[in-house]
Design a protein around this motif. Sequence first.
Motif, PDB file in Angstrom:
ATOM      1  N   GLU A 227       0.915  -1.101  -0.139  1.00  0.00           N
ATOM      2  CA  GLU A 227       0.097   0.122   0.087  1.00  0.00           C
ATOM      3  C   GLU A 227       0.909   1.320  -0.022  1.00  0.00           C
ATOM      4  O   GLU A 227       1.971   1.152   0.316  1.00  0.00           O
TER       5      GLU A 227
ATOM      6  N   THR B  22     -14.664  -1.458   3.647  1.00  0.00           N
ATOM      7  CA  THR B  22     -13.859  -0.534   3.381  1.00  0.00           C
ATOM      8  C   THR B  22     -13.429   0.454   4.579  1.00  0.00           C
ATOM      9  O   THR B  22     -14.599   0.305   5.293  1.00  0.00           O
ATOM     10  N   GLU B  35      -9.158   2.171   1.931  1.00  0.00           N
ATOM     11  CA  GLU B  35      -9.194   0.934   2.113  1.00  0.00           C
ATOM     12  C   GLU B  35     -10.462   0.572   1.099  1.00  0.00           C
ATOM     13  O   GLU B  35     -11.669   0.944   1.470  1.00  0.00           O
ATOM     14  N   THR B  66      -5.911  -0.627  -1.748  1.00  0.00           N
ATOM     15  CA  THR B  66      -6.063   0.722  -0.966  1.00  0.00           C
ATOM     16  C   THR B  66      -5.622   1.981  -2.340  1.00  0.00           C
ATOM     17  O   THR B  66      -5.318   1.465  -3.127  1.00  0.00           O
TER      18      THR B  66
END
Lengths: 285, 235
Positions: A227, B22, B35, B66
């Motif tokens: 991420e 999420t 998310e 993400t």
Amino acid sequence: MIEVVSPGPYATVQDLGRPGYGHLGVPRSGAADAPSLRLANRLVGNPESAAGIETTFGGVALRFAAGAWIALAGAPCAVEAAGRPVGMCAPFWMPEGGELRVGLPYEGLRTYLAVRGGIGVDPVLGSRSTDSLSGLGPPPLRAGMVLPLGGAEPAAPIAVDVAAQRAFPRCPTVGVVPGPRDDWFTPQALTALYGGPYEIATESNRVGVRLRGPVLGRAREGELPSEGMALGAIQVPPGGQPIVFLADHPPTGGYPVIGVVQSGDVPMVAQLRPGDHLRFRKVRT
Amino acid sequence: MTGDLGVTGPRTTPGRAAGTGTAIRPAGEHALLVETGSLEVAHRLDALLRSDRPAGVEEIVPGPETVLVVAPGADRSGLEALLSSLLRTASAPAMSPASPAKDAGGATAAGGTVEIPVVYDGEDLRSVADLSGLAVDEVVARHAASEFVVGWLGFAPGFAYLAGLDPALHVPRLDVPRTSVPAGSVAIAGPYSAVYPSASPGGWRLLGRTDLRVWDVRADPPALLPPGTRVRFTP
């Protein structure tokens, strides 16, 4: 132009980096202690975004083919310009053919040198910064290398004789915004993080400051999908010893981030030397 | 900026929109990590943000599940409300009626299809064949038949993680990475394929090479394969 006589332990050209390309895998890069580069630029009348030189543990010697206005900021060092001692955070004139010698810093790690008009190496993706992670931008300084001057917008008048030198504490307390993955860690880990202190490890560089101290244990198994990572992110690899991401950090990462150092405190972390310490303090946004 | 503040939970304990998996989490003072629960929703949110970039947003970095939004100049609570609203739009099935529900990751409006010509002469064809129990010809055929979409970029500038690899070709990385992999190498590892954008160390298994430049700092944009782009390899 400037000829590099000696680069010292590690020196690079830096401006304010190339933010905006993270989705293409490009680190933001730029001065690790950006406020010090901005200050050095202001002192010689440059735009704050002009490219200068970032030294690590000083030790740089440069010869100036033409006369130039120069200022240094950041970690304070003994500096000689053409054989004359000059001060930090104060613009001075370097005569034609003169040599600038930057000694070891008394405190702090990174010293910034700005030249009126800027360092004029070719920009890559809008920035002249050396990115130590990806290799974008000019190579690190080495003896014999020649750096062109120019490239910055027309300069403003030099208006200040000397600016205050900021402090470089050897065990600062650094603000941390918890998350985004603080829930991956045990309550004990969160207590330990804000207990500290952590010692700065020698493997630290422009990518990140590696810390040694209380181990941060995980509350869950498994791997986090990769991420996006923010500047100042405190990433925790499986060993539990945290890393604070600096300017050349990878734009994405796969280890959980327990918290992110407040933006105003990142430059202070970038000035810590191996063997120095820091403590973390929880803050709310 | 408008949005429904009520959907977003407290910042320190991520709010979960019911049933969607999420959340919006803080990533320091100047960034929010959204998310999305899936690559497909991440791509849609990424596309929505790029098509109408909110004030102050400096970086939009999608990942497999993400999207990181870095916005040093933005009003934080306003941005959080906006992201919450956009996330609901991106999560709605009606968002892309034209795309098949099971596609590899939901290529978005921004992504066209790029065909990458490949010479399949990679050093690891044999080991991939052995690991997968397929003939070398079959490895090539399955790689070339896979419908890829660029998931996200990382590891190096221009290095695109291509999702959609034929499951029969999901093989582990090399135990010992190579110290240098040439630019243009076409490789696989786990569920992904990639084209090395520049020479670098690498542990992915090499199937072949392409002359197509996927990364050029003089080009605008510098990456041929931004997130959401559909990709096919042609022998």
